[in-house]
Structure formats: structure tokens, C-alpha cells
Design a protein around this motif. Structure first.
Motif, PDB file in Angstrom:
ATOM      1  N   TYR A 121       0.839  -1.201   0.000  1.00  0.00           N
ATOM      2  CA  TYR A 121       0.000   0.000   0.000  1.00  0.00           C
ATOM      3  C   TYR A 121       0.876   1.254   0.000  1.00  0.00           C
ATOM      4  O   TYR A 121       0.626   2.204  -0.752  1.00  0.00           O
ATOM      5  CB  TYR A 121      -0.914  -0.014   1.233  1.00  0.00           C
ATOM      6  N   ALA A 122       1.930   1.217   0.818  1.00  0.00           N
ATOM      7  CA  ALA A 122       2.829   2.378   0.904  1.00  0.00           C
ATOM      8  C   ALA A 122       3.545   2.596  -0.431  1.00  0.00           C
ATOM      9  O   ALA A 122       3.719   3.738  -0.864  1.00  0.00           O
ATOM     10  CB  ALA A 122       3.848   2.165   2.014  1.00  0.00           C
ATOM     11  N   SER A 123       3.935   1.496  -1.092  1.00  0.00           N
ATOM     12  CA  SER A 123       4.641   1.616  -2.368  1.00  0.00           C
ATOM     13  C   SER A 123       3.749   2.248  -3.428  1.00  0.00           C
ATOM     14  O   SER A 123       4.224   2.992  -4.291  1.00  0.00           O
ATOM     15  CB  SER A 123       5.086   0.242  -2.863  1.00  0.00           C
ATOM     16  N   LEU A 124       2.458   1.936  -3.349  1.00  0.00           N
ATOM     17  CA  LEU A 124       1.527   2.496  -4.329  1.00  0.00           C
ATOM     18  C   LEU A 124       1.439   4.016  -4.214  1.00  0.00           C
ATOM     19  O   LEU A 124       1.034   4.694  -5.149  1.00  0.00           O
ATOM     20  CB  LEU A 124       0.131   1.877  -4.150  1.00  0.00           C
ATOM     21  N   LYS A 125       1.811   4.524  -3.033  1.00  0.00           N
ATOM     22  CA  LYS A 125       1.703   5.972  -2.814  1.00  0.00           C
ATOM     23  C   LYS A 125       3.038   6.698  -2.960  1.00  0.00           C
ATOM     24  O   LYS A 125       3.165   7.860  -2.604  1.00  0.00           O
ATOM     25  CB  LYS A 125       1.128   6.223  -1.410  1.00  0.00           C
ATOM     26  N   ILE A 126       4.037   6.012  -3.532  1.00  0.00           N
ATOM     27  CA  ILE A 126       5.370   6.628  -3.646  1.00  0.00           C
ATOM     28  C   ILE A 126       5.307   7.959  -4.397  1.00  0.00           C
ATOM     29  O   ILE A 126       5.823   8.974  -3.950  1.00  0.00           O
ATOM     30  CB  ILE A 126       6.359   5.682  -4.371  1.00  0.00           C
ATOM     31  N   LEU A 127       4.627   7.922  -5.575  1.00  0.00           N
ATOM     32  CA  LEU A 127       4.613   9.135  -6.399  1.00  0.00           C
ATOM     33  C   LEU A 127       3.863  10.282  -5.731  1.00  0.00           C
ATOM     34  O   LEU A 127       4.135  11.443  -5.992  1.00  0.00           O
ATOM     35  CB  LEU A 127       4.010   8.841  -7.762  1.00  0.00           C
ATOM     36  N   GLN A 128       2.927   9.934  -4.867  1.00  0.00           N
ATOM     37  CA  GLN A 128       2.182  10.973  -4.137  1.00  0.00           C
ATOM     38  C   GLN A 128       3.118  11.676  -3.148  1.00  0.00           C
ATOM     39  O   GLN A 128       3.011  12.881  -2.929  1.00  0.00           O
ATOM     40  CB  GLN A 128       1.039  10.309  -3.389  1.00  0.00           C
ATOM     41  N   ARG A 129       4.037  10.908  -2.562  1.00  0.00           N
ATOM     42  CA  ARG A 129       4.934  11.462  -1.543  1.00  0.00           C
ATOM     43  C   ARG A 129       6.103  12.209  -2.162  1.00  0.00           C
ATOM     44  O   ARG A 129       6.492  13.253  -1.696  1.00  0.00           O
ATOM     45  CB  ARG A 129       5.504  10.331  -0.681  1.00  0.00           C
ATOM     46  N   HIS A 130       6.672  11.617  -3.201  1.00  0.00           N
ATOM     47  CA  HIS A 130       7.878  12.212  -3.784  1.00  0.00           C
ATOM     48  C   HIS A 130       7.554  12.787  -5.160  1.00  0.00           C
ATOM     49  O   HIS A 130       7.801  12.149  -6.183  1.00  0.00           O
ATOM     50  CB  HIS A 130       8.987  11.154  -3.899  1.00  0.00           C
ATOM     51  N   ARG A 131       7.026  13.997  -5.164  1.00  0.00           N
ATOM     52  CA  ARG A 131       6.684  14.607  -6.449  1.00  0.00           C
ATOM     53  C   ARG A 131       7.886  15.395  -6.973  1.00  0.00           C
ATOM     54  O   ARG A 131       7.839  16.612  -7.070  1.00  0.00           O
ATOM     55  CB  ARG A 131       5.474  15.525  -6.274  1.00  0.00           C
ATOM     56  N   ASN A 132       8.956  14.684  -7.255  1.00  0.00           N
ATOM     57  CA  ASN A 132      10.142  15.332  -7.827  1.00  0.00           C
ATOM     58  C   ASN A 132      10.868  14.320  -8.714  1.00  0.00           C
ATOM     59  O   ASN A 132      10.431  13.164  -8.844  1.00  0.00           O
ATOM     60  CB  ASN A 132      11.062  15.859  -6.710  1.00  0.00           C
ATOM     61  N   VAL A 133      11.969  14.768  -9.293  1.00  0.00           N
ATOM     62  CA  VAL A 133      12.691  13.907 -10.252  1.00  0.00           C
ATOM     63  C   VAL A 133      13.178  12.625  -9.572  1.00  0.00           C
ATOM     64  O   VAL A 133      13.029  11.522 -10.103  1.00  0.00           O
ATOM     65  CB  VAL A 133      13.900  14.684 -10.845  1.00  0.00           C
ATOM     66  N   MET A 134      13.739  12.781  -8.352  1.00  0.00           N
ATOM     67  CA  MET A 134      14.271  11.609  -7.645  1.00  0.00           C
ATOM     68  C   MET A 134      13.162  10.604  -7.335  1.00  0.00           C
ATOM     69  O   MET A 134      13.357   9.397  -7.445  1.00  0.00           O
ATOM     70  CB  MET A 134      14.954  12.043  -6.336  1.00  0.00           C
ATOM     71  N   GLY A 135      12.012  11.130  -6.955  1.00  0.00           N
ATOM     72  CA  GLY A 135      10.871  10.264  -6.658  1.00  0.00           C
ATOM     73  C   GLY A 135      10.443   9.496  -7.888  1.00  0.00           C
ATOM     74  O   GLY A 135      10.157   8.291  -7.822  1.00  0.00           O
ATOM     75  N   PHE A 136      10.451  10.185  -9.065  1.00  0.00           N
ATOM     76  CA  PHE A 136      10.054   9.549 -10.318  1.00  0.00           C
ATOM     77  C   PHE A 136      11.057   8.455 -10.695  1.00  0.00           C
ATOM     78  O   PHE A 136      10.669   7.346 -11.068  1.00  0.00           O
ATOM     79  CB  PHE A 136       9.954  10.617 -11.418  1.00  0.00           C
ATOM     80  N   ILE A 137      12.349   8.789 -10.533  1.00  0.00           N
ATOM     81  CA  ILE A 137      13.393   7.800 -10.861  1.00  0.00           C
ATOM     82  C   ILE A 137      13.272   6.573  -9.943  1.00  0.00           C
ATOM     83  O   ILE A 137      13.364   5.430 -10.381  1.00  0.00           O
ATOM     84  CB  ILE A 137      14.806   8.435 -10.746  1.00  0.00           C
ATOM     85  N   PHE A 138      13.027   6.845  -8.648  1.00  0.00           N
ATOM     86  CA  PHE A 138      12.868   5.759  -7.676  1.00  0.00           C
ATOM     87  C   PHE A 138      11.707   4.856  -8.084  1.00  0.00           C
ATOM     88  O   PHE A 138      11.833   3.628  -8.102  1.00  0.00           O
ATOM     89  CB  PHE A 138      12.622   6.371  -6.285  1.00  0.00           C
ATOM     90  N   PHE A 139      10.592   5.481  -8.473  1.00  0.00           N
ATOM     91  CA  PHE A 139       9.393   4.734  -8.846  1.00  0.00           C
ATOM     92  C   PHE A 139       9.656   3.867 -10.090  1.00  0.00           C
ATOM     93  O   PHE A 139       9.337   2.675 -10.105  1.00  0.00           O
ATOM     94  CB  PHE A 139       8.247   5.722  -9.102  1.00  0.00           C
TER      95      PHE A 139
END
Lengths: 205, 250
Positions: A121-139
Motif C-alpha cells: 500500500y505504501a509503495s503504491l503511494k510513492i509518487l504521491q509522496r515524492h513529487r520530484n525527479v528523484m521520486g520519479f526515478i525511484f518509482f
């Protein structure tokens, strides 16, 4: 008095550390009992902390009629029964081990299942938490490695170029993890030496 | 002595010498050095300061590191952070609270909290009972800590220490009760979970840099400087090794 405490801690630490690098019999003879004492002290600290948890927290909750006191009753009863059974049966006996395992394994298995769900459930919300380039790359990395490790591409391993590419992809997280581990090792070393040189004292003494 | 032991001893002597040199001989120079920005630490400082101002509680969790194991430096970094929080929060209406998953860390946290009660601004005389053992194995520790995080008075949670996958319970609880959570771990698994489940990232050695950023004391800054120097040396050694390997010399 405080300076004596610090000196004892520093000298003991230096002896143990030197004993790790210098294989001298005399140093090892001093180092071993020091390490044994540390283990005994750690065990006693654990016991003191458990007694503090039972009597300082849960017993206090019952006395103060806390809203969660029913759980405290369960904790104290479970502690008393386990302690009595341990003293009566001896913790190393098969009967005692079976009783403890029969309680602990189902509880921990259920918790691990809950943990898996929580993480999905937490992984599904990754992009919601990290709205930046690093977050996108991580996802994107998470998705790529989920696909790679799922075995979907196992059939295409016969194609030489793809095999090399996949092998290279598998090395990337290892390199990243090594980088992080190097940082952690250096941080641990510096923190340990800070304590050892008496520059930092995570104790009041 | 083997070559590995000699290299190890040299690294330890270099690091210890560096820490002592910068701490006691060059404290002014080390203070003037500008630290790179770590957004998570800035947010931590802001969150703790706000909690102290609005009278809510700060919860510091030290993880399940063992004092006799290699996980103990992360516990030390957590204790230094707790010391900073306790000194700030000692004058607050609500004193900070600390949970840990190891008996030794619990006693040390009680020691730190009780020392902070002696600060001149402190209103509460005895804070040592706010250092609690939440559980003795990873899952029971996580569940015990979530109970503390659900306390209505707690507004900020700092998770600094050794965590594994059970960190997901802590971060999701903080999210459910709408409190701030900033965390880091000395384990790769714990870090991955915390990064995926929280907004702020503290990666790798940043865990050990927290006390330097919070307190600015020469000893912490000196160890940070030594870490940077060692990283440069190791980076250079790896690069030279790789180049020599490619050239077939090594």
C-alpha cells in the motif's frame, strides 16, 4: 568521578580495539574478559529495561486506570506465565520451546503478512509522496526491478545482447548498495571513534 | 599482523587522529566550514522547534540496535539527537519521549533524559521515566512504538537507529494519525522502506551526520570532516584499482 568513568570507558575501548588488530596473547587475555563483562552488562541492562517495562509502564497503567489498561493486564499475565514456565521447565527444554513457539510463530506470521500488505500500500503511494525527479526515478526503478526479478524475461536469456544487458542491470543495485554501505561503514567508524576518544559521550556517567 | 589488519589499524589511527586534531586543535576552522544542505534535517529542526512551541510532544525512536553489536553507532547518533531534542523540549509543556528496542539503549536514553531535566529552563524534574523499552524483538518493538506514536500528544516522530522492514509499521502509523515522521536506518532494507514510505530522505552516512547539523559541536563536525576525507581516499583507491584492473596491471 565523571572523568574516571570516561577514562575507564576509553581505556577499555582502546584495549578491545587494539586486540582486534594486534594478535598478541597478552592483549587477548585482557580483551576477552572485557568483552565478556560487556555482554553480561548488556544482558543485565536488558533485564532492567524489561522490569521497567512491566512495572514502570504496564503496572503503572493498571494503577492509574489508563484507557489501555486491559492490554497491560495481558502483558503482565503473559510475562508472569512465561517467567514461571521458564523457571519451572528450564528455557532449553523442548516442552518450553514448543509452548513459546506455538504462541510466537502464528503471531509473527500474521504480523509479517500485515507488514507485506502495508508495504504494498505504501509503495503504491510513492509518487504521491515524492513529487520530484528523484521520486520519479525511484518509482521507475522499482517497476523495472520488479519486472526483472519476476522472471518474465527468463525465456529471453538465450539472446546474447539481452542476456548481457540484463546482467548489467542486475549489477546496478549492487553498486548502489555498496556505495550506501561504504557511507554507513565510514559513519559508524567516525561515530565509534568519537565515543572512543571521549569527544562524544552518549551517557551522562 | 596481516596486511588487512595493518591497513585497518592505519585507517583507525588516521581517523582518530583527524577527529582529535579538528576537535581540539582546529575547532574554529571546522566551525567555519559550510555544510551541504540536507532538507530532511532542516525539516527535522523545524518540526521539533514547532512541537516545542505549540506544546506537543516529540517522540524519538532509537531502533533496535545492540550496544555490543555493529549496529551501536546508529544508536549513538540517535542518543545525540535525543539529547538535542531533550534540551530543547525540557522547557516545553510536554517533555520528549523515547522508545528503543534494546535494554542498553533504553537505560542510556533514560540517562540522557534525566540529564536534560537538570538544565536551567527545565520545568519537569524527572524525565527518565520517558525512556521506554518498546519491545525486545523487531516486530514487538515496532508494535510497542506504534502505541506511543498513537498518543494524542505526540506530533513529531524521529526514527533514528537500526530498523528493518518493520519500519513500515511505524511510518504508516505516523501517516494514519497525521503526525510528522522523519526517519533513517543503518540497514539497507530499513532505508529502502523508510524512503518509500516517508517524504524525507536521509540516505547512507547522513544518519551519522545528524548530530553535527543539530548541535554544530566541534567533535561532530570533526568526525564529519574525517568521513569526507576517508570517502575521498576510498573513492580514489577504487578508481585507481578499476583503472589498473582495466589495463590488466592488477
Amino acid at each position: 568521578m565523571k572523568i574516571v568513568n570516561i577514562l575507564i570507558a576509553v581505556i577499555a575501548g582502546v584495549i578491545v580495539l587494539l586486540g582486534y588488530f594486534i594478535p598478541s596473547a597478552g592483549l587477548q587475555n585482557i580483551r576477552k574478559p572485557l568483552l565478556d563483562w560487556a555482554v553480561i552488562l548488556s544482558g543485565v541492562a536488558g533485564l532492567v529495561a524489561i522490569l521497567n517495562l512491566v512495572f514502570g509502564v504496564h503496572w503503572q497503567r493498571i494503577r492509574e486506570n489508563h484507557r489501555l489498561k486491559r492490554y497491560s493486564v495481558v502483558v503482565i499475565l503473559a510475562f508472569a506465565v512465561t517467567l514461571a514456565a521458564g523457571v519451572w521447565l528450564d528455557p532449553s527444554t523442548q516442552g518450553f520451546q514448543r509452548i513459546v513457539t506455538a504462541v510466537q510463530v502464528p503471531i509473527e506470521s500474521s504480523l509479517m503478512a500485515m507488514l507485506a500488505l502495508t508495504m504494498v500500500y505504501a509503495s503504491l503511494k510513492i509518487l504521491q509522496r515524492h513529487r520530484n525527479v528523484m521520486g520519479f526515478i525511484f518509482f521507475i526503478s522499482v517497476i523495472i526491478y520488479l519486472v526483472l526479478n519476476s522472471g518474465v524475461l527468463a525465456g529471453s536469456m538465450d539472446i546474447p545482447i539481452l542476456m548481457n544487458l540484463l546482467s548489467a542491470f542486475h549489477q546496478v543495485p549492487v553498486a548502489g548498495a555498496r556505495g550506501i554501505l561504504l557511507g554507513i561503514a565510514l559513519g559508524s567508524l567516525a561515530t565509534g571513534l568519537r565515543v572512543l576518544t571521549g569527544s562524544d559521550r552518549p551517557y551522562n556517567g | 599482523m596481516s596486511s588487512e589488519q595493518i591497513i585497518g589499524l592505519l585507517i583507525v589511527l588516521f581517523s582518530a587522529g583527524g577527529i582529535l586534531y579538528y576537535t581540539y586543535l582546529k575547532p574554529g576552522e571546522i566551525r567555519r566550514r559550510k555544510l551541504r544542505k540536507i532538507p530532511a534535517v532542516n525539516r527535522m529542526i523545524r518540526a521539533v522547534s514547532l512541537s516545542v512551541e505549540d506544546g506537543s510532544r516529540v517522540h524519538v525512536s532509537l531502533g533496535k540496535g545492540d550496544l555490543t553489536e555493529t549496529t551501536n553507532p546508529s544508536g549513538s547518533a540517535g542518543l545525540d539527537t535525543l539529547n538535542w531534542v531533550a534540551q530543547l523540549g525540557a522547557s516545553s509543556d510536554q517533555p520528549p519521549v523515547c522508545t528503543s528496542g534494546n535494554g542498553g539503549l533504553t537505560l542510556l536514553s533514560q540517562d540522557v533524559l534525566s540529564a536534560s531535566a537538570g538544565e536551567p529552563d527545565a520545568r519537569k524534574p524527572a524525565l527518565s521515566h520517558e525512556g521506554l523499552l518498546a519491545g525486545v524483538d523487531p516486530l514487538s518493538y515496532a508494535l510497542g512504538t506504534t502505541a506511543m506514536m498513537r498518543d494524542p500528544g505526540v506530533h513529531t516522530n524521529l526514527l533514528i537507529g537500526n530498523y528493518g522492514p518493520e519500519a513500515a509499521f511505524l511510518t504508516s502509523t505516523a501517516e494514519n494519525v497525521d503526525t510528522i515522521v522523519i526517519g533513517t536506518s543503518d540497514s539497507i532494507t530499513g532505508q529502502s522502506v523508510i524512503i518509500a514510505t516517508t517524504r524525507d530522505m536521509l540516505i547512507g552516512e547522513e544518519l551519522y551526520a545528524i548530530p553535527a547539523y543539530l548541535t554544530g559541536q566541534p567533535a561532530f563536525l570533526a568526525s564529519l570532516r574525517v568521513q569526507d576525507l576517508l570517502r575521498l581516499l576510498i573513492g580514489a583507491a577504487l578508481t585507481i584499482g578499476a583503472v589498473l584492473g582495466v589495463l590488466g596491471i592488477l
